[in-house]
Enzyme design. Structure first.
Site, PDB file in Angstrom:
ATOM      1  N   ARG A  83      -7.263   7.880  20.214  1.00  0.00           N
ATOM      2  CA  ARG A  83      -6.831   8.835  19.183  1.00  0.00           C
ATOM      3  C   ARG A  83      -7.996   9.675  18.659  1.00  0.00           C
ATOM      4  O   ARG A  83      -7.806  10.814  18.227  1.00  0.00           O
ATOM      5  CB  ARG A  83      -6.106   8.077  18.056  1.00  0.00           C
ATOM      6  CG  ARG A  83      -4.730   7.617  18.496  1.00  0.00           C
ATOM      7  CD  ARG A  83      -4.058   6.614  17.587  1.00  0.00           C
ATOM      8  NE  ARG A  83      -2.794   6.182  18.200  1.00  0.00           N
ATOM      9  CZ  ARG A  83      -2.078   5.138  17.810  1.00  0.00           C
ATOM     10  NH1 ARG A  83      -2.470   4.398  16.796  1.00  0.00           N
ATOM     11  NH2 ARG A  83      -0.952   4.831  18.438  1.00  0.00           N
TER      12      ARG A  83
ATOM     13  N   GLY B 255      -0.260  39.362  16.633  1.00  0.00           N
ATOM     14  CA  GLY B 255       0.976  40.129  16.801  1.00  0.00           C
ATOM     15  C   GLY B 255       1.505  40.028  18.227  1.00  0.00           C
ATOM     16  O   GLY B 255       1.503  38.940  18.821  1.00  0.00           O
ATOM     17  N   GLY B 256       1.919  41.163  18.795  1.00  0.00           N
ATOM     18  CA  GLY B 256       2.484  41.178  20.158  1.00  0.00           C
ATOM     19  C   GLY B 256       1.525  40.590  21.173  1.00  0.00           C
ATOM     20  O   GLY B 256       1.943  39.879  22.104  1.00  0.00           O
TER      21      GLY B 256
ATOM     22  N   GLU C 220      -0.229   9.621  22.441  1.00  0.00           N
ATOM     23  CA  GLU C 220      -1.084   8.583  21.836  1.00  0.00           C
ATOM     24  C   GLU C 220      -0.648   8.275  20.395  1.00  0.00           C
ATOM     25  O   GLU C 220      -1.469   7.981  19.530  1.00  0.00           O
ATOM     26  CB  GLU C 220      -2.560   8.943  21.966  1.00  0.00           C
ATOM     27  CG  GLU C 220      -2.950   9.057  23.448  1.00  0.00           C
ATOM     28  CD  GLU C 220      -4.410   8.892  23.740  1.00  0.00           C
ATOM     29  OE1 GLU C 220      -5.097   8.214  22.965  1.00  0.00           O
ATOM     30  OE2 GLU C 220      -4.856   9.424  24.764  1.00  0.00           O
TER      31      GLU C 220
HETATM   32  N1  CAA Z   1      -5.711  -3.005  16.851  1.00  0.00           N
HETATM   33  C1  CAA Z   1      -5.611  -4.337  17.100  1.00  0.00           C
HETATM   34  N2  CAA Z   1      -4.463  -5.042  16.926  1.00  0.00           N
HETATM   35  C2  CAA Z   1      -3.387  -4.366  16.497  1.00  0.00           C
HETATM   36  C3  CAA Z   1      -3.410  -2.990  16.218  1.00  0.00           C
HETATM   37  C4  CAA Z   1      -4.640  -2.300  16.413  1.00  0.00           C
HETATM   38  N3  CAA Z   1      -4.745  -1.005  16.167  1.00  0.00           N
HETATM   39  N4  CAA Z   1      -2.189  -2.586  15.805  1.00  0.00           N
HETATM   40  C5  CAA Z   1      -1.418  -3.678  15.797  1.00  0.00           C
HETATM   41  N5  CAA Z   1      -2.137  -4.743  16.225  1.00  0.00           N
HETATM   42  C6  CAA Z   1      -1.683  -6.137  16.334  1.00  0.00           C
HETATM   43  C7  CAA Z   1      -1.176  -6.602  14.977  1.00  0.00           C
HETATM   44  O1  CAA Z   1      -2.234  -7.111  14.183  1.00  0.00           O
HETATM   45  C8  CAA Z   1      -0.169  -7.666  15.353  1.00  0.00           C
HETATM   46  O2  CAA Z   1      -0.814  -8.886  15.642  1.00  0.00           O
HETATM   47  P1  CAA Z   1      -0.709 -10.132  14.582  1.00  0.00           P
HETATM   48  O3  CAA Z   1       0.764 -10.462  14.523  1.00  0.00           O
HETATM   49  O4  CAA Z   1      -1.555 -11.170  15.211  1.00  0.00           O
HETATM   50  O5  CAA Z   1      -1.227  -9.608  13.281  1.00  0.00           O
HETATM   51  C9  CAA Z   1       0.418  -7.146  16.658  1.00  0.00           C
HETATM   52  O6  CAA Z   1      -0.543  -6.215  17.196  1.00  0.00           O
HETATM   53  C10 CAA Z   1       1.748  -6.447  16.449  1.00  0.00           C
HETATM   54  O7  CAA Z   1       1.544  -5.413  15.496  1.00  0.00           O
HETATM   55  P2  CAA Z   1       2.739  -4.741  14.672  1.00  0.00           P
HETATM   56  O8  CAA Z   1       3.641  -5.814  14.130  1.00  0.00           O
HETATM   57  O9  CAA Z   1       2.159  -3.759  13.733  1.00  0.00           O
HETATM   58  O10 CAA Z   1       3.535  -4.019  15.877  1.00  0.00           O
HETATM   59  P3  CAA Z   1       4.774  -3.053  15.832  1.00  0.00           P
HETATM   60  O11 CAA Z   1       5.662  -3.431  16.957  1.00  0.00           O
HETATM   61  O12 CAA Z   1       5.342  -2.956  14.460  1.00  0.00           O
HETATM   62  O13 CAA Z   1       4.157  -1.626  16.264  1.00  0.00           O
HETATM   63  C11 CAA Z   1       2.895   0.394  16.167  1.00  0.00           C
HETATM   64  C12 CAA Z   1       3.016  -1.113  15.828  1.00  0.00           C
HETATM   65  C13 CAA Z   1       1.689   0.834  15.380  1.00  0.00           C
HETATM   66  C14 CAA Z   1       4.090   1.200  15.787  1.00  0.00           C
HETATM   67  C15 CAA Z   1       2.647   0.556  17.694  1.00  0.00           C
HETATM   68  O14 CAA Z   1       3.794   0.190  18.432  1.00  0.00           O
HETATM   69  C16 CAA Z   1       2.226   1.960  18.058  1.00  0.00           C
HETATM   70  O15 CAA Z   1       1.072   2.329  17.899  1.00  0.00           O
HETATM   71  N6  CAA Z   1       3.165   2.780  18.599  1.00  0.00           N
HETATM   72  C17 CAA Z   1       2.823   4.045  19.185  1.00  0.00           C
HETATM   73  C18 CAA Z   1       2.537   3.851  20.641  1.00  0.00           C
HETATM   74  C19 CAA Z   1       1.751   4.980  21.245  1.00  0.00           C
HETATM   75  O16 CAA Z   1       0.812   5.485  20.665  1.00  0.00           O
HETATM   76  N7  CAA Z   1       2.134   5.346  22.474  1.00  0.00           N
HETATM   77  C20 CAA Z   1       1.444   6.339  23.213  1.00  0.00           C
HETATM   78  C21 CAA Z   1       1.188   5.830  24.601  1.00  0.00           C
HETATM   79  S1  CAA Z   1      -0.148   6.527  25.504  1.00  0.00           S
HETATM   80  C22 CAA Z   1       0.268   8.117  25.811  1.00  0.00           C
HETATM   81  O17 CAA Z   1       0.494   8.835  24.908  1.00  0.00           O
HETATM   82  C23 CAA Z   1       0.400   8.604  27.225  1.00  0.00           C
HETATM   83  C24 CAA Z   1      -0.800   9.190  27.847  1.00  0.00           C
HETATM   84  O18 CAA Z   1      -0.984   8.988  29.026  1.00  0.00           O
HETATM   85  C25 CAA Z   1      -1.730  10.068  27.104  1.00  0.00           C
END
Ligand code: CAA
Length: 387
Positions: free
Chosen positions: A245, A345-346, A369
């Site tokens: 990010r 503009g255009g 991401e």
């Molecule tokens: N670093 C380390 N650990 C992390 C973390 C981080 N940034 N974020 C979460 N975790 C851990 C949590 O601590 C948790 O562990 P514990 O239970 O031991 O505490 C575990 O992971 C689960 O975390 P959450 O309960 O917060 O998970 P969630 O299911 O609620 O989802 C979310 C969290 C932040 C929404 C995540 O799913 C997310 O970031 N979603 C977006 C995904 C994304 O960015 N996708 C893009 C893909 S890549 C791309 O874009 C394509 C490309 O090729 C460029």
């Protein structure tokens, strides 16, 4: 507090700027139009060390820090966002995760040829039914009875560099009962049987970066290609995205800068009502708002990059810093490119100038991401301490 760059950081910024302006900017419109993958300029980026900027020299990289990476990304994106997407996936989504979580053998085998730019790497988290809700994946990896390999089945979508990647970091469920803790990470070789590429995505912007679906059908992955422990995959995926990010924030700053600089030039040159349009207060307000947001976005981005190694050395996450930088910089890129098209503009709407391309390219930075909505959720959860 000292805002100056080190000599090494200035060198990488200047080398990246020269390469981007001389070699990439002149071909950017062509590759945007055709949607072809820019093989030649990507090969040259590899020769300059740009495909593995933070990778230590012993694994074929340039051995710089995350600030160097952010500076590189801004310069490349200011010439062409699509090139910077290809560079970012190779650097932060592929190399970074293996460097942080891989064994020495895995780094030798899977990082060295990618960091040098000889081969391309990719990252496969998203699936057709799980984008923002990344833990909700269906791809399954089942370990063989003798423990020597995993059989992986599933479909991944929106894989940047998927059409050209040799190796891909793939996330799959190894324990369906364990939720996010039942996910593991693997490095797969796209030349092995069981790997297939699906449809290539026709995209609004960053058209020269190739994006496709991939499918794994009874793909046999040797157990030694699993990254770190079984069940560590989701943490690995999120840690990689925290680093990625920062790169997307820098990309957004680069796109915004290109649009801003073109707008300043046009404000001086274009005349209306007998005066340069830059003498009108409505244009001045646009320039001032663009400049202010661009500067703020760059500061947030460089701070997030600077903080990465400090946070990791202290066993802390760089999550909030990275999410703030990406959120603000991507919304800045949309704001600035939108204003820039309007100010021209255009001519802003014409494909004869790159303004409309900057506008189309900026949009992806609010989506991939982690969408802006996900960044807001990530920041708020960290601040409030609730899920
Ligand atoms: N670093 C380390 N650990 C992390 C973390 C981080 N940034 N974020 C979460 N975790 C851990 C949590 O601590 C948790 O562990 P514990 O239970 O031991 O505490 C575990 O992971 C689960 O975390 P959450 O309960 O917060 O998970 P969630 O299911 O609620 O989802 C979310 C969290 C932040 C929404 C995540 O799913 C997310 O970031 N979603 C977006 C995904 C994304 O960015 N996708 C893009 C893909 S890549 C791309 O874009 C394509 C490309 O090729 C460029």
């Amino acid at each position: 507090m000292d805002f100056s760059l080190t000599e090494e950081q200035e060198m990488i910024r200047d080398a990246a700027r020269e390469f981007a302006q001389k070699e990439i900017a002149p071909v950017a419109a062509h590759f945007d139009e055709t949607g072809e993958f820019p093989v030649e300029t990507v090969r040259k980026a590899g020769e300059l060390g740009f495909m593995g900027i933070e990778v230590p020299e012993e694994y074929g990289g340039a051995g710089l820090d995350a600030v160097g990476y952010a500076l590189l990304m801004e310069e490349i994106a200011a010439a062409d966002a699509a090139h910077s997407t290809i560079i970012s996936v190779n650097n932060s989504l592929y190399c970074n995760g293996i460097l942080e979580f891989g064994s020495d053998e895995q780094k030798q085998k899977f990082v060295t040829p990618i960091a040098s730019g000889d081969l391309i790497g990719a990252y496969a988290l998203t699936e057709p039914q799980s984008g923002s809700d990344a833990a909700n994946m269906r791809t399954r990896a089942v370990r063989s009875e003798d423990g020597s390999h995993y059989v992986i089945n599933g479909k991944k979508s929106w894989i940047t560099s998927g059409p050209v990647a040799r190796y891909i970091v793939v996330f799959a469920v190894t324990d369906p009962e364990a939720g996010a803790k039942g996910i593991s990470a693997f490095v797969i070789d796209t030349e092995e049987p069981g790997f297939e590429r699906g449809k290539t995505e026709p995209k609004l912007g960053i058209r020269a970066s190739a994006t496709c679906e991939i499918e794994l059908n009874d793909y046999r992955c040797p157990a030694e290609n699993r990254l770190n422990e079984e069940g560590a995959g989701f943490r690995i995926a999120m840690t990689i995205l925290d680093a990625g990010r920062v790169g997307i924030a820098a990309q957004a700053v680069g796109i915004a800068r290109a649009a801003y600089e073109a707008s300043v030039r046009y404000s001086r040159e274009r005349e209306a009502f007998g005066a340069p349009i830059g003498s009108f207060q409505m244009i001045q307000a646009k320039i001032a708002d663009m400049k202010m947001r661009l500067e703020a976005a760059r500061l947030l981005t460089l701070r997030a990059a600077w903080n990465k190694s400090r946070a990791h050395a202290a066993g802390l996450r760089n999550t909030t810093e990275a999410a703030c930088a990406k959120l603000f910089a991507s919304e800045t890129a949309m704001f600035v490119t939108h204003q820039a098209v309007q100010l021209h503009g255009g001519m802003g709407y014409s494909r004869e100038l790159p303004l409309e391309r900057y506008f189309r390219d900026a949009k992806i930075t609010e989506i991939y991401e982690g969408t802006s909505e996900i960044q807001r959720m990530v920041i708020a959860r960290q601040e409030i301490g609730l899920r």
